[in-house]
Design a protein around this motif. Structure first.
Motif, PDB file in Angstrom:
ATOM      1  N   UNK A 253       0.800  -1.234   0.000  1.00 31.82           N
ATOM      2  CA  UNK A 253       0.000   0.000   0.000  1.00 31.82           C
ATOM      3  C   UNK A 253       0.828   1.277   0.000  1.00 31.82           C
ATOM      4  N   UNK A 254       2.030   1.241   0.543  1.00 30.62           N
ATOM      5  CA  UNK A 254       2.897   2.415   0.395  1.00 30.62           C
ATOM      6  C   UNK A 254       3.346   2.530  -1.064  1.00 30.62           C
ATOM      7  N   UNK A 255       3.630   1.397  -1.676  1.00 29.76           N
ATOM      8  CA  UNK A 255       3.987   1.402  -3.093  1.00 29.76           C
ATOM      9  C   UNK A 255       2.851   1.917  -3.960  1.00 29.76           C
ATOM     10  N   UNK A 256       1.622   1.532  -3.624  1.00 29.19           N
ATOM     11  CA  UNK A 256       0.453   2.006  -4.381  1.00 29.19           C
ATOM     12  C   UNK A 256       0.272   3.508  -4.204  1.00 29.19           C
ATOM     13  N   UNK A 257       0.508   3.988  -2.997  1.00 30.23           N
ATOM     14  CA  UNK A 257       0.376   5.423  -2.738  1.00 30.23           C
ATOM     15  C   UNK A 257       1.408   6.204  -3.554  1.00 30.23           C
ATOM     16  N   UNK A 258       2.623   5.672  -3.612  1.00 27.21           N
ATOM     17  CA  UNK A 258       3.662   6.309  -4.422  1.00 27.21           C
ATOM     18  C   UNK A 258       3.288   6.265  -5.904  1.00 27.21           C
ATOM     19  N   UNK A 259       2.653   5.175  -6.330  1.00 26.17           N
ATOM     20  CA  UNK A 259       2.211   5.074  -7.725  1.00 26.17           C
ATOM     21  C   UNK A 259       1.127   6.104  -8.022  1.00 26.17           C
ATOM     22  N   UNK A 260       0.242   6.339  -7.045  1.00 31.94           N
ATOM     23  CA  UNK A 260      -0.798   7.362  -7.209  1.00 31.94           C
ATOM     24  C   UNK A 260      -0.160   8.742  -7.365  1.00 31.94           C
ATOM     25  N   UNK A 261       0.934   8.957  -6.629  1.00 31.28           N
ATOM     26  CA  UNK A 261       1.680  10.216  -6.759  1.00 31.28           C
ATOM     27  C   UNK A 261       2.257  10.339  -8.162  1.00 31.28           C
ATOM     28  N   UNK A 262       2.831   9.260  -8.656  1.00 37.98           N
ATOM     29  CA  UNK A 262       3.419   9.278  -9.995  1.00 37.98           C
ATOM     30  C   UNK A 262       2.355   9.537 -11.070  1.00 37.98           C
ATOM     31  N   UNK A 263       1.133   9.097 -10.808  1.00 35.50           N
ATOM     32  CA  UNK A 263       0.033   9.286 -11.764  1.00 35.50           C
ATOM     33  C   UNK A 263      -0.563  10.690 -11.682  1.00 35.50           C
ATOM     34  N   UNK A 264      -0.132  11.488 -10.720  1.00 35.71           N
ATOM     35  CA  UNK A 264      -0.657  12.843 -10.580  1.00 35.71           C
ATOM     36  C   UNK A 264      -1.934  12.946  -9.762  1.00 35.71           C
ATOM     37  N   UNK A 265      -2.328  11.857  -9.098  1.00 41.15           N
ATOM     38  CA  UNK A 265      -3.522  11.904  -8.257  1.00 41.15           C
ATOM     39  C   UNK A 265      -3.264  12.709  -6.985  1.00 41.15           C
ATOM     40  N   UNK A 266      -2.010  12.822  -6.585  1.00 38.55           N
ATOM     41  CA  UNK A 266      -1.626  13.592  -5.407  1.00 38.55           C
ATOM     42  C   UNK A 266      -0.206  14.131  -5.593  1.00 38.55           C
ATOM     43  N   UNK A 267       0.056  15.299  -5.008  1.00 43.42           N
ATOM     44  CA  UNK A 267       1.417  15.854  -5.078  1.00 43.42           C
ATOM     45  C   UNK A 267       2.323  15.236  -4.026  1.00 43.42           C
ATOM     46  N   UNK A 268       1.737  14.934  -2.853  1.00 44.09           N
ATOM     47  CA  UNK A 268       2.514  14.397  -1.740  1.00 44.09           C
ATOM     48  C   UNK A 268       1.780  13.199  -1.146  1.00 44.09           C
ATOM     49  N   UNK A 269       2.525  12.370  -0.406  1.00 43.23           N
ATOM     50  CA  UNK A 269       1.916  11.241   0.271  1.00 43.23           C
ATOM     51  C   UNK A 269       2.318  11.231   1.739  1.00 43.23           C
ATOM     52  N   UNK A 270       1.488  10.563   2.547  1.00 44.72           N
ATOM     53  CA  UNK A 270       1.785  10.460   3.966  1.00 44.72           C
ATOM     54  C   UNK A 270       0.948   9.368   4.602  1.00 44.72           C
ATOM     55  N   UNK A 271       1.010   9.332   5.910  1.00 43.03           N
ATOM     56  CA  UNK A 271       0.294   8.294   6.660  1.00 43.03           C
ATOM     57  C   UNK A 271      -0.437   8.941   7.832  1.00 43.03           C
ATOM     58  N   UNK A 272      -1.286   8.163   8.463  1.00 42.10           N
ATOM     59  CA  UNK A 272      -2.050   8.650   9.609  1.00 42.10           C
ATOM     60  C   UNK A 272      -2.232   7.500  10.587  1.00 42.10           C
ATOM     61  N   UNK A 273      -2.142   7.818  11.865  1.00 39.65           N
ATOM     62  CA  UNK A 273      -2.305   6.811  12.924  1.00 39.65           C
ATOM     63  C   UNK A 273      -1.250   5.707  12.856  1.00 39.65           C
ATOM     64  N   UNK A 274      -0.060   6.060  12.381  1.00 41.39           N
ATOM     65  CA  UNK A 274       1.040   5.097  12.344  1.00 41.39           C
ATOM     66  C   UNK A 274       1.846   5.200  13.634  1.00 41.39           C
TER      67      UNK A 274
END
Length: 270
Positions: free
Chosen positions: A113-134
């Motif tokens: 899921x971190x890899x998927x989040x980074x892929x979403x960043x690469x696709x332009x769905x988000x500029x930055x990524x992060x986590x919550x409640x970790x």
């Protein structure tokens, strides 16, 4: 470590729905907020997007955050869920996409899921990524997997009754910004005698004192309010400077009182 210019205070939208959410976000933007925090689970992304469009504030001046719920952490589902979020919000992409909670029982591998989040960043769905409640252990793991180098924040519960000191320090030592949710402990700060005393000394409110304390620790608070006068007061809290003595008095209020603690929560740091 990745960096993002996250505005110093945000407008949280948890529990705000439909027209109440539209009105609250519209009010916040008109008062000068430029950081809006929502999530798929809040079921208000469409309302938040409507408020942003109505506001007249240029999209590139607004830092917009959403979060992926824990039941959509498989790679393809996570990408699809963020595509849905962006569509509901009516934007080309968000500024920050967070994993809302780590996978319960680590059912979905962190690397997926971190890899998927980074892929979403690469696709332009988000500029930055992060986590919550970790937790500290979750964050260490997240930063070590491919894509984890892009993580900019860990959004966690922080208020005078839950200082979350060990986790805050661990994040900051790793160069990860801490975003603090529920900084007013769902209004409980308003009934705390010491906060009232400190507030009286500063011609402020207990809520402003609590927010100033959070901000002084280098944490970005994201209070939620639907009332324009409260939103305005929350913004003004950033101008409040607390003495070391006041900071220490507030630190002594920490009793580890956790408000957001669902059954699927991870084993928290002490």
């Amino acid at each position: 470590m990745a960096q993002a210019e996250i505005p110093d205070i945000g407008m949280g939208t948890y529990r705000l729905k439909d027209q109440e959410a539209v009105a609250a976000v519209s009010s916040a933007l008109s008062l000068g907020y430029r950081h809006i925090d929502t999530a798929q689970m809040y079921d208000n992304e469409a309302a938040v997007g409507e408020a942003i469009r109505r506001s007249g504030v240029p999209r590139d001046e607004i830092f917009l955050t959403t979060k992926v719920w824990w039941d959509r952490l498989r790679h393809d589902d996570l990408i699809a869920s963020l595509e849905e979020s962006v569509r509901r919000l009516g934007v080309e992409g968000v500024d920050l996409a967070l994993i809302h909670w780590p996978s319960p029982g680590d059912e979905v591998p962190m690397s997926e899921y971190i890899g998927a989040l980074a892929a979403a960043r690469d696709k332009g769905l988000t500029r930055h990524i992060g986590v919550s409640n970790f937790t500290i252990a979750h964050l260490d793991q997240a930063l070590s997997v491919p894509g984890g180098e892009h993580i900019v924040t860990n959004q966690i519960e922080v208020h005078p009754f839950l200082a979350n000191q060990a986790l805050v320090e661990a994040c900051q030592d790793l160069g990860v910004t801490v975003t603090g949710y529920m900084p007013l402990a769902v209004g409980k700060v308003m009934n705390q005698p010491i906060l009232h005393q400190i507030a009286a000394d500063h011609d402020a409110t207990p809520a402003q004192v609590a927010l100033a304390w959070v901000a002084a620790r280098g944490i970005v608070p994201i209070p939620s309010s639907s009332q324009p006068e409260h939103q305005k007061a929350n913004l003004a809290a950033l101008d409040l400077t607390l003495s070391d003595e006041a900071m220490a008095r507030i630190e002594h209020l920490d009793v580890g009182e956790r408000i957001a603690n669902p059954g699927f929560a991870p084993r928290w740091d002490e």
